[in-house]
Design an enzyme around this catalytic site. Structure first.
Site, PDB file in Angstrom:
ATOM      1  N   ASP A  28       0.868  -1.188   0.000  1.00 27.70           N
ATOM      2  CA  ASP A  28       0.000   0.000   0.000  1.00 27.70           C
ATOM      3  C   ASP A  28       0.897   1.229   0.000  1.00 27.70           C
ATOM      4  O   ASP A  28       2.099   1.147   0.284  1.00 27.70           O
ATOM      5  CB  ASP A  28      -0.898   0.013   1.250  1.00 27.70           C
ATOM      6  N   SER A  29       0.295   2.378  -0.287  1.00 31.84           N
ATOM      7  CA  SER A  29       1.048   3.626  -0.229  1.00 31.84           C
ATOM      8  C   SER A  29       1.466   3.957   1.208  1.00 31.84           C
ATOM      9  O   SER A  29       2.371   4.758   1.409  1.00 31.84           O
ATOM     10  CB  SER A  29       0.191   4.766  -0.790  1.00 31.84           C
TER      11      SER A  29
ATOM     12  N   TYR B 290      -0.809   8.633  -2.537  1.00 28.43           N
ATOM     13  CA  TYR B 290      -0.853   8.297  -3.957  1.00 28.43           C
ATOM     14  C   TYR B 290      -2.145   8.847  -4.593  1.00 28.43           C
ATOM     15  O   TYR B 290      -2.204   9.036  -5.793  1.00 28.43           O
ATOM     16  CB  TYR B 290      -0.870   6.772  -4.135  1.00 28.43           C
ATOM     17  N   GLY B 291      -3.147   9.036  -3.749  1.00 31.56           N
ATOM     18  CA  GLY B 291      -4.499   9.312  -4.254  1.00 31.56           C
ATOM     19  C   GLY B 291      -4.645  10.593  -5.045  1.00 31.56           C
ATOM     20  O   GLY B 291      -5.606  10.757  -5.797  1.00 31.56           O
TER      21      GLY B 291
ATOM     22  N   CYS C 215      -4.170  -1.366  -2.041  1.00 22.61           N
ATOM     23  CA  CYS C 215      -4.363   0.072  -2.241  1.00 22.61           C
ATOM     24  C   CYS C 215      -5.279   0.223  -3.440  1.00 22.61           C
ATOM     25  O   CYS C 215      -4.986  -0.287  -4.532  1.00 22.61           O
ATOM     26  CB  CYS C 215      -3.024   0.747  -2.505  1.00 22.61           C
ATOM     27  N   ASN C 216      -6.384   0.924  -3.238  1.00 18.56           N
ATOM     28  CA  ASN C 216      -7.343   1.094  -4.332  1.00 18.56           C
ATOM     29  C   ASN C 216      -6.762   1.933  -5.459  1.00 18.56           C
ATOM     30  O   ASN C 216      -6.995   1.658  -6.637  1.00 18.56           O
ATOM     31  CB  ASN C 216      -8.608   1.767  -3.809  1.00 18.56           C
ATOM     32  N   THR C 217      -5.990   2.967  -5.108  1.00 17.98           N
ATOM     33  CA  THR C 217      -5.448   3.860  -6.134  1.00 17.98           C
ATOM     34  C   THR C 217      -4.486   3.095  -7.042  1.00 17.98           C
ATOM     35  O   THR C 217      -4.528   3.225  -8.268  1.00 17.98           O
ATOM     36  CB  THR C 217      -4.728   5.049  -5.458  1.00 17.98           C
TER      37      THR C 217
ATOM     38  N   GLU D  42      -5.171   8.770   9.210  1.00 17.06           N
ATOM     39  CA  GLU D  42      -3.751   8.801   9.603  1.00 17.06           C
ATOM     40  C   GLU D  42      -3.571   9.508  10.943  1.00 17.06           C
ATOM     41  O   GLU D  42      -2.725   9.143  11.742  1.00 17.06           O
ATOM     42  CB  GLU D  42      -2.929   9.532   8.532  1.00 17.06           C
TER      43      GLU D  42
ATOM     44  N   CYS E 262     -11.247   3.002  -0.371  1.00 17.67           N
ATOM     45  CA  CYS E 262      -9.866   3.357  -0.026  1.00 17.67           C
ATOM     46  C   CYS E 262      -9.544   2.567   1.232  1.00 17.67           C
ATOM     47  O   CYS E 262     -10.384   2.480   2.140  1.00 17.67           O
ATOM     48  CB  CYS E 262      -9.769   4.859   0.238  1.00 17.67           C
ATOM     49  N   THR E 263      -8.363   1.975   1.260  1.00 18.86           N
ATOM     50  CA  THR E 263      -8.072   1.075   2.383  1.00 18.86           C
ATOM     51  C   THR E 263      -7.899   1.810   3.719  1.00 18.86           C
ATOM     52  O   THR E 263      -7.827   1.176   4.771  1.00 18.86           O
ATOM     53  CB  THR E 263      -6.824   0.210   2.079  1.00 18.86           C
ATOM     54  N   HIS E 264      -7.849   3.146   3.683  1.00 18.66           N
ATOM     55  CA  HIS E 264      -7.836   3.904   4.940  1.00 18.66           C
ATOM     56  C   HIS E 264      -9.243   4.022   5.553  1.00 18.66           C
ATOM     57  O   HIS E 264      -9.376   4.234   6.755  1.00 18.66           O
ATOM     58  CB  HIS E 264      -7.339   5.340   4.690  1.00 18.66           C
TER      59      HIS E 264
HETATM   60  N1  DGL Z   1      -4.782   3.583   0.761  1.00 21.08           N
HETATM   61  C1  DGL Z   1      -4.907   4.278  -0.490  1.00 21.08           C
HETATM   62  C2  DGL Z   1      -6.071   3.686  -1.302  1.00 21.08           C
HETATM   63  O1  DGL Z   1      -6.635   2.643  -0.946  1.00 21.08           O
HETATM   64  C3  DGL Z   1      -5.130   5.763  -0.329  1.00 21.08           C
HETATM   65  C4  DGL Z   1      -4.093   6.544   0.381  1.00 21.08           C
HETATM   66  C5  DGL Z   1      -3.295   7.448  -0.537  1.00 21.08           C
HETATM   67  O2  DGL Z   1      -3.835   8.437  -1.055  1.00 21.08           O
HETATM   68  O3  DGL Z   1      -2.122   7.129  -0.748  1.00 21.08           O
HETATM   69  O4  DGL Z   1      -6.412   4.227  -2.321  1.00 21.08           O
END
Ligand code: DGL
Length: 283
Positions: free
Chosen positions: A15-16, A47-48, A78-80, A158, A195-197
Site C-alpha cells: 500500500d502507499s 498516492y491518491g 491500495c485502491n489507487t 492517519e 480506499c483502504t484507509h
Molecule cells: N490507501 C490508499 C487507497 O486505498 C489511499 C491513500 C493514498 O492516497 O495514498 O487508495
C-alpha cells in the site's frame, strides 16, 4: 525453486502507507498459516492525488522490492494502485499471482446492493479513473454507480481522528451530495469504502448515513480471492508448516519513519507494532 519451497514463501502486501494494514488484518484472519511481507510506501504517500504515470512508476518499484523477498503472491492493498497500475504490475510480475482490491470491493458491493444503486467514496485518482464504476458495471450491467472523491478522510484516518464531531462532520461533507433527497431516482442502498484507509472511519460514516445503507469494503473479499488464487496455483502453505501458534509472521517494510509507521499502523492492524519490527527500505 522446488514447488514446496514456493508454497512456504511469504505473501507480499503493498500500500502507499498504513491503509493496507486493514487488508492485512483480513488476510491474517483468513490465512493464519501464511507469512507476510507488508510494504508501506510512507515516503511517497498520498498516492491518491497523483497522476496515473507517477502511481504506476512508484508501484512498479514497490513490486520489484517485494519480489526480492521471494513473495509467492502480491496483494495490492491500495485502491489507487489497483485502479491505475494493476495491468502494469501483472505484466512485470510474471507467474506470481497479483490480486488488487477493486474487483473484490465491487463484488462485495454487488452482493450487498438490492436496488443496484451503489455509492463509492475513494481517492481522487480512483474516482477519476472510474475504476469502481467499471468493475461494478462488469458484474452488474444495470447498476448505477455514484462516486465521490473524499481525500480528507485519508488524513483523518492517519491522524487517528476516526470518531466524534470532526470525523462525522467531514464524513457528512462528502456523503451529503451522494445521498441528497432531491436527486432523481432512488438513493444508493450501499456505500463502498473504496480506499483502504476508510474502514478506520466506518463508525463515523455509519453515524451520518441513512440507517438502511449497507457499508462494504474490500478487505474480507480480497482475502477470500487471495485464498482462492493460492489454492488454484497450488501455492497454499501446506498444513503443519505454519510459522507457529498465534498471529501469522509479518515482516514490515516502510520507506520513511519507522516510528510513525509503528504508531499509526498499530491502530490500523489493531495489534501492537513496535518500531523495531519496521525495516526502512529505499525504492
Ligand atoms: N490507501 C490508499 C487507497 O486505498 C489511499 C491513500 C493514498 O492516497 O495514498 O487508495
Amino acid at each position: 525453486m522446488p514447488a514446496g519451497s514456493v508454497s512456504a514463501a511469504p505473501i507480499g502486501v503493498f500500500d502507499s502507507g498504513v491503509g493496507g494494514l486493514t487488508v492485512l488484518k483480513a488476510l491474517c484472519a483468513q490465512l493464519p498459516g501464511e507469512s507476510f511481507v507488508y510494504l508501506g510506501d510512507t515516503a511517497r504517500l498520498p498516492y491518491g492525488t497523483k497522476s496515473a504515470a507517477t502511481v504506476t512508476r512508484y508501484s512498479l518499484k514497490a513490486a520489484e522490492a517485494l519480489a526480492e523477498y521471494g513473495v509467492k503472491c502480491l496483494v495490492i492493498a491500495c485502491n489507487t494502485v489497483s485502479a491505475f497500475a494493476l495491468p502494469a504490475i501483472r505484466e512485470h510480475s510474471g507467474a506470481v499471482p497479483v490480486v488488487g482490491v477493486i474487483e473484490p470491493g465491487a463484488e462485495a458491493a454487488c452482493r450487498a446492493s438490492r436496488s443496484g444503486h451503489i455509492a463509492v467514496i475513494a481517492t481522487e485518482g480512483t474516482v477519476r479513473r472510474g475504476a469502481y464504476q467499471a468493475a461494478i458495471l462488469k458484474l452488474r450491467s444495470h447498476a448505477r454507480v455514484s462516486a465521490q472523491p473524499a481525500a480528507l478522510l485519508v488524513a483523518l484516518a492517519e491522524e487517528g481522528v476516526c470518531n466524534g464531531a470532526i470525523a462525522e462532520s467531514i464524513a457528512r461533507y462528502y456523503l451529503a451530495p451522494l445521498f441528497r433527497e432531491d436527486l432523481p431516482g432512488s438513493p444508493p442502498d450501499t456505500l463502498v469504502l473504496g480506499c483502504t484507509h476508510f474502514p478506520m472511519l466506518a463508525d463515523a460514516i455509519r453515524a451520518v448515513l441513512p440507517p438502511q445503507v449497507a457499508v462494504v469494503d474490500s478487505a474480507t473479499t480480497t482475502a477470500a480471492q487471495v485464498h482462492s488464487a493460492l489454492a488454484t496455483a497450488g501455492l497454499l502453505k501446506p498444513a503443519g508448516t505454519a510459522a507457529g501458534a498465534g498471529a501469522p509472521a509479518v515482516r514490515f517494510l516502510a520507506t520513511d519513519d519507522a516510528g510513525r509507521f509503528a504508531r499509526v499502523g498499530s491502530r490500523f492492524l489493531q495489534r501492537p507494532i513496535t518500531s523495531g519490527e519496521v525495516e526502512l527500505i529505499d525504492l
